[in-house]
Design an enzyme around this catalytic site. Structure first.
Site, mmCIF file in Angstrom:
data_model
loop_
_atom_site.group_PDB
_atom_site.id
_atom_site.type_symbol
_atom_site.label_atom_id
_atom_site.label_comp_id
_atom_site.label_asym_id
_atom_site.label_seq_id
_atom_site.Cartn_x
_atom_site.Cartn_y
_atom_site.Cartn_z
ATOM 1 N N CYS A 2 6.841 5.239 -3.678
ATOM 2 C CA CYS A 2 6.496 4.584 -4.936
ATOM 3 C C CYS A 2 7.130 5.294 -6.122
ATOM 4 O O CYS A 2 7.836 6.284 -5.994
ATOM 5 C CB CYS A 2 4.972 4.572 -5.128
ATOM 6 S SG CYS A 2 4.068 4.030 -3.677
ATOM 7 N N ILE A 48 3.744 0.607 2.634
ATOM 8 C CA ILE A 48 4.111 1.157 3.941
ATOM 9 C C ILE A 48 2.909 1.190 4.872
ATOM 10 O O ILE A 48 2.965 0.747 6.014
ATOM 11 C CB ILE A 48 4.679 2.594 3.792
ATOM 12 C CG1 ILE A 48 5.912 2.600 2.868
ATOM 13 C CG2 ILE A 48 5.021 3.175 5.163
ATOM 14 C CD1 ILE A 48 7.119 1.890 3.412
ATOM 15 N N GLU A 71 3.863 10.060 1.295
ATOM 16 C CA GLU A 71 3.112 9.750 2.509
ATOM 17 C C GLU A 71 2.411 11.010 3.000
ATOM 18 O O GLU A 71 3.002 12.096 3.017
ATOM 19 C CB GLU A 71 4.039 9.260 3.634
ATOM 20 C CG GLU A 71 4.801 7.978 3.322
ATOM 21 C CD GLU A 71 3.916 6.750 3.213
ATOM 22 O OE1 GLU A 71 2.758 6.805 3.677
ATOM 23 O OE2 GLU A 71 4.386 5.734 2.674
#
Length: 606
Positions: A2, A48, A71
């Protein structure tokens, strides 16, 4: 993956969206925008994990709000630990795990998570912003903090800069081709150092930076080679598998090198269906690794796609290069990196890569140079000085001056430092004034090869390799995950004897090659790597000739602080006369000059 934004500046919705749209390519799936508590939160989402709208950001939980880029690979195990403490979850996202983990444990959440991340959490009760960046600096985080006014962003272009350049940052760029943290090109904007968190107190107008992870002094384990290989193999399998978690299509970059071949091998062996692999090939044989990659794919049984690209394809990306690398950045391999992500995106959104293997397992050519020079630096400096003074180095041709300079260094650590800061500086500013932050990484080990590896990890990796990969992948909304950048693997590699990684017979990445042999025959991979590059010297003299000369005119060079203009013009002249290849220096100054023009910077040399 992002793009995040947070500020306490008063902004209209229109202005905020204008800022977010500058980096919309980082997250085209959803744009979130919220104003509360006198703060503005913005988020461009690349979905995701947990594609449902319930996981959109900014995300709020009671007095806490988060914007997060990255992540958390071990979020499921962290989530279970929190659930055991009574925490209730309403989404399947790693964002909620990070937010509720912070609410439960405070900054200790950073010791629990394994991932790539840059995030900011606002606590309305304390009126503080907590921001953190992952251990290796895989994800970027810029901030501006001036008299209690805060701005945080994933990239530079949306931020208010005041157009005041940092002259020292420009000098560093002239030496290295990038601007290392904590600096940025602007005086009033900084980068958060990897492995660091910061707390901005909006009541007291104060802030503090705290390190939560760094390289420690090396302690070599007493471990047999076979045991080391077994433990590393298991670590690598886990690092690959946790990076395959995704609710969207995934695959793996596959070149002709050891690292990507090993990552693809481990992924293929642990997946139920064939792995998707991607390679770009080039018409010029000296740059093309697609045939080797194809043999790897055939042996592993992957679904392989090769896109052959022309020089025209690469040249067409120069405008994109300047747009997405919105701070001066002169690693020309960023251009084929852009192309690789462009051709991958229609087929995969999450991609594994082999980035980071050379750093920990001593794969770069400079490790070979260091190994050869160790005996020379055992000769007392006084004797070497006498040789330097009396030997006619001009008889050695082009290499004579370089050999003379190397013999003149007092310690091998001085030579290692110059591998990263340059041997023939274009800047007029002494290196000692800016390299102090990184000097400590030369003193964590007595072994020269490990000293170089540590500088690779904490200086070059974050500021060059990770920047290249982040911007090139985000330009096409691709998330790249690198198993070799798992901090557990880096810590493990540093604990191994040097000869396990750099064999006694000069075999670089020995332990990785021995693991790879369990998946791919040595005869297929034991070949020289060609690298990932472009014919830069040729471009400068041909396709880019007029543009290079335009941006390197005297009036434009005069704007660049600390540039040794006389030396640079000599480089330029001799390159065009084809007496030597100075393309790296020319590209570096061209990037700086064009960046200043594109950003309407009005600066003059001191």
């Amino acid at each position: 993956m992002c793009g995040i934004y947070l500020t306490n500046h008063k902004l209209t919705e229109e202005k905020t969206r204008e800022k977010l749209n500058k980096i919309k390519y980082r997250g085209p799936d959803y744009q979130g925008f919220t104003q509360f508590y006198n703060l503005t939160f913005g988020h461009n989402r690349l979905s995701i994990i947990d594609l449902d709208s319930r996981s959109h950001q900014p995300m709020k939980e009671n007095d806490y709000s988060i914007v997060f880029n990255g992540e958390i690979y071990n979020y499921k195990s962290v989530k279970r630990k929190l659930e055991n403490e009574g925490v209730v979850f309403h989404t399947a996202s790693d964002t909620e795990v990070l937010l509720k983990g912070f609410i439960a444990w405070g900054e200790d959440i950073l010791q629990e998570v394994n991932g790539m991340f840059a995030f900011a959490i606002y606590n309305q009760r304390s009126n503080q912003v907590f921001a953190a960046r992952d251990r290796l600096g895989v994800k970027p985080l810029y901030y501006s903090w001036q008299e209690g006014m805060l701005e945080i962003c994933s990239q530079l272009s949306p931020m208010d800069s005041s157009d005041e350049l940092d002259d020292e940052a420009i000098a560093i760029f002239l030496e290295t081709g990038y601007i290392p943290s904590p600096k940025s090109i602007y005086r009033n904007i900084k980068k958060l150092i990897p492995g660091t968190y910061t707390i901005f107190d909006l009541n007291l107008s104060t802030f503090k930076n705290v390190s939560f992870w760094d390289l420690n002094k090396v302690a070599i384990r007493k471990i047999t080679y076979n045991q080391a290989k077994k433990e590393l193999h298991e670590l690598l399998i886990d690092a690959v598998l946790i990076r395959l978690q995704s609710d969207v299509s995934h695959g793996c970059f596959l070149s002709g090198g050891i690292d990507s071949a090993l990552v693809a091998s481990l992924a293929s062996a642990n997946l139920k269906s064939p792995l998707n692999t991607f390679t770009i090939g080039f018409e010029e044989a000296q740059f093309d690794e697609s045939k080797i990659a194809r043999t790897f794919s055939e042996h592993l049984g992957t679904n392989h796609k090769t896109q052959v690209c022309t020089q025209k394809d690469l040249l067409s990306l120069i405008d994109t290069f300047f747009k997405v690398y919105d701070e001066p950045f002169a690693d020309s391999s960023a251009i084929p990196s852009l192309l690789l992500n462009k051709v991958t995106k229609p087929n995969a959104t999450v991609v594994l890569s082999g980035d980071g293997g050379d750093e920990s397992f001593l794969g770069y050519n400079h490790f070979l140079w260091i190994k050869k020079l160790i005996p020379i630096f055992m000769i007392p400096h006084l004797i070497r000085k006498m040789v330097v003074k009396g030997f006619p180095f001009r008889l050695l041709g082009k290499r004579g001056n370089s050999i003379k300079n190397i013999l003149g260094y007092k310690r091998i650590s001085d030579f290692i430092q110059h591998i990263f800061t340059g041997f023939d500086p274009l800047s007029t500013l002494p290196q000692q004034t800016w390299f102090k932050h990184y000097q400590k990484y030369l003193h964590l080990s007595a072994a020269p090869l490990q000293q170089a590896a540590d500088l690779n990890l904490r200086f070059w990796l974050e500021n060059d390799s990770n920047v290249k990969v982040d911007r090139a992948s985000m330009a096409y909304s691709v998330e790249v995950r690198s198993p070799f950048l798992d901090y557990r693997i880096i810590e493990f590699a540093r604990s191994l004897p040097i000869h396990y990684r750099f064999g006694l017979r000069g075999v670089r990445k020995k332990i990785l090659k021995d693991i790879l042999q369990e998946y791919i025959p040595k005869s297929l991979f034991d070949k020289p790597k060609k690298g990932f590059s472009i014919p830069l010297g040729k471009w400068i003299c041909n396709e880019l000739n007029s543009e290079i000369k335009y941006y390197l005119s005297d009036d434009k060079l005069d704007r660049i602080p600390h540039l040794n203009k006389k030396k640079f013009k000599w480089f330029l002249e001799n390159h065009f006369k084809e007496k030597a290849d100075y393309s790296t220096y020319i590209w570096r100054v061209y990037v700086m000059s064009k960046w200043m023009s594109l950003n309407t910077i009005k600066a003059s040399a001191e």
